[in-house]
Design a protein around this motif. Structure first.
Motif, mmCIF file in Angstrom:
data_model
loop_
_atom_site.group_PDB
_atom_site.id
_atom_site.type_symbol
_atom_site.label_atom_id
_atom_site.label_comp_id
_atom_site.label_asym_id
_atom_site.label_seq_id
_atom_site.Cartn_x
_atom_site.Cartn_y
_atom_site.Cartn_z
ATOM 1 N N ASN A 110 0.824 -1.217 0.000
ATOM 2 C CA ASN A 110 0.000 0.000 0.000
ATOM 3 C C ASN A 110 0.852 1.259 0.000
ATOM 4 N N GLY A 116 -3.561 4.454 -2.088
ATOM 5 C CA GLY A 116 -3.436 3.231 -1.280
ATOM 6 C C GLY A 116 -2.783 3.505 0.061
ATOM 7 N N ARG A 123 -6.404 -3.581 2.668
ATOM 8 C CA ARG A 123 -6.356 -4.124 1.314
ATOM 9 C C ARG A 123 -6.941 -5.529 1.298
ATOM 10 N N TYR A 124 -7.366 -5.882 0.125
ATOM 11 C CA TYR A 124 -7.826 -7.238 -0.138
ATOM 12 C C TYR A 124 -6.581 -8.074 -0.395
ATOM 13 N N PRO A 168 2.724 -12.557 -2.894
ATOM 14 C CA PRO A 168 1.860 -11.684 -3.708
ATOM 15 C C PRO A 168 2.297 -11.703 -5.176
ATOM 16 N N THR A 172 -0.930 -8.800 -9.948
ATOM 17 C CA THR A 172 -2.170 -8.384 -9.269
ATOM 18 C C THR A 172 -1.921 -7.975 -7.831
ATOM 19 N N GLN A 173 -0.781 -8.333 -7.296
ATOM 20 C CA GLN A 173 -0.437 -8.152 -5.884
ATOM 21 C C GLN A 173 -1.377 -8.897 -4.947
ATOM 22 N N ASN A 174 -2.167 -9.817 -5.488
ATOM 23 C CA ASN A 174 -2.993 -10.694 -4.658
ATOM 24 C C ASN A 174 -2.239 -11.981 -4.360
ATOM 25 N N THR A 228 -10.377 -7.548 -10.326
ATOM 26 C CA THR A 228 -9.055 -7.017 -9.992
ATOM 27 C C THR A 228 -8.568 -6.128 -11.128
ATOM 28 N N TYR A 308 -3.910 3.259 -6.442
ATOM 29 C CA TYR A 308 -4.028 2.260 -5.360
ATOM 30 C C TYR A 308 -3.018 1.131 -5.461
ATOM 31 N N ARG A 311 -4.870 -4.219 -7.553
ATOM 32 C CA ARG A 311 -5.592 -4.811 -6.416
ATOM 33 C C ARG A 311 -7.048 -5.063 -6.797
#
Ligand SMILES: [Fe+2]
Length: 405
Positions: A110, A116, A123-124, A168, A172-174, A228, A308, A311
């Motif tokens: 973030n 962000g 964050r998700y 991550p 997507t950083q997911n 996303t 952001y 994300r």
């Protein structure tokens, strides 16, 4: 054996020859390796909010979604509220950071983005997928060069120890997690002490009582899709990466030319309803910002990513088909929720003739996440009306209000 290539393609967005070639190879290899069979649907979504924000967010989700408060897992650095509809839909693990000064890798993600960074911890994180044999799945994925947090790192990050978690994604950083569950068994998260917190229970009951009083408690259905946003140049890699990590297939992509954007959809390969395992959608600009001074095209999608970071942008909840008090259910739901001070971006778009009607809420002041409602009419099964998406993309861009920041 499941065949991940055996699906019709929809959409009009053209992919590169690289993507088409590697899409076939990734899915064929995934099927052959047994991963498609071993990886199931989405079991849970994980998200984090600031210290003090989770209780009101539980009230908000309790009003705006079908989720119920189950328990809180009290661990050294987080309170994790488990929200559940039932075992036929994913849980939400809502994590509140206890100490504002806490630092971890998710906060670092973030910190480098102008908007962000305003909510440092919020964050998700990503989804947890069902795995028939978690250690075997992780070993296979590691052999394919995907990276995972070690058990020690998971303990340090204060996350459930019965969930394996990828690092991550650079696109997507997911994260993607894997957990096991006995067939017909309930989901259990091995994490901290299991308690029911009175304040959370009260916030949940407040939301649910209002939902019932407004007459919308039987209209809002489980999550339909998760969207996303990624950088333009990462669109194809983000899709291939998620397909390699999950058991989803590539449904297709639509070009939203007027918004300089595309919507790219993946769905679960077992053909179960989205309510059981939501579709995963990736949205990206067509042309990156760095050359946009030549075209000056609208760029709400890439502006969001620049503000952001890549994300999750929204989670979409289905609304049952029908009318109440002379209104389509979605309009009835939106009107009711608006009376409780929750804002929406412009009005509902779409119609019975187009097959579906949709709207975005304002971003939650607790999680920054937008809730989309979507009502499908009759036997319409697609989830796409081009004009709707163009309008929603435009509407979401208005709210950020940070320009080129
Ligand atoms: Fe959506």
């Amino acid at each position: 054996m499941l065949n991940s290539l055996d699906f019709p393609r929809v959409g009009d967005k053209e992919n590169s020859p690289f993507f088409e070639q590697y899409l076939s190879r990734v899915l064929a290899e995934r099927d052959r390796s047994g991963l498609t069979d071993m990886i199931g649907g989405i079991e849970a979504l994980m998200m984090t909010v600031e210290p003090g924000n989770s209780i009101e967010y539980v009230a908000e989700l309790s009003l705006m979604t079908p989720y119920h408060y189950l328990v809180t897992l009290d661990s050294p650095r987080h309170l994790t509220h488990v929200l559940r509809i039932d075992m036929a839909s994913p849980d939400i693990l809502l994590r509140e950071v206890k100490d504002a000064d806490y630092h971890d890798i998710f906060r670092s993600l973030n910190d480098i983005y102008p908007v962000g960074a305003r909510r440092q911890h919020s964050r998700y994180l990503g989804e947890i997928l069902l795995a028939a044999n978690r250690h075997e799945v992780v070993a296979l994925q590691e052999a394919r060069e995907f990276r995972f947090f070690s058990v020690g790192q998971l303990a340090e990050l204060d996350l459930p120890i019965n969930v394996s978690l990828s690092k991550p994604s650079p696109y997507t950083q997911n994260v993607v997690g894997y957990m096991e569950r006995p067939t017909d068994g309930i989901r259990v998260y091995q994490h901290g002490e299991c308690v029911i917190l009175n304040e959370v229970q009260a916030a949940y009951e407040r939301g649910k009582e209002m939902q019932a009083r407004l007459g919308i408690d039987d209209l809002i259905l489980p999550i339909d899709h998760l969207a996303t946003r990624v950088y333009s140049q990462n669109r194809e890699a983000a899709l291939l990466e998620y397909l390699a990590l999950s058991s989803y297939y590539y449904w297709g992509s639509y070009d939203i030319k007027g918004q300089n954007s595309s919507t790219n959809v993946t769905k679960n390969v077992r053909g179960v309803a989205e309510s059981v395992s939501p579709a995963k959608v990736f949205t990206a600009n067509n042309i990156p910002y760095c050359v946009n001074h030549l075209d000056r095209s609208p760029s709400p999608t890439e502006n969001f990513v620049r503000n952001y970071g890549p994300r999750l942008h929204h989670m979409a909840l289905a609304v049952s088909d029908g009318q109440r008090q002379g209104m389509e259910h979605i309009d009835f739901v939106v009107n009711a929720i608006q009376t409780q001070g929750k804002g929406f971006l412009l009005e509902t778009v779409g119609s019975r003739e187009e097959g579906l009607k949709q709207i975005f809420s304002e971003a939650s002041s607790f999680s920054s996440l937008i809730i989309e409602y979507v009502q499908r009419f009759g036997d319409f099964h697609g989830f796409f009306a081009r004009d709707n998406v163009a309008f929603l993309t435009y509407a979401a861009g208005l709210q950020e209000g940070v320009g080129a920041g």
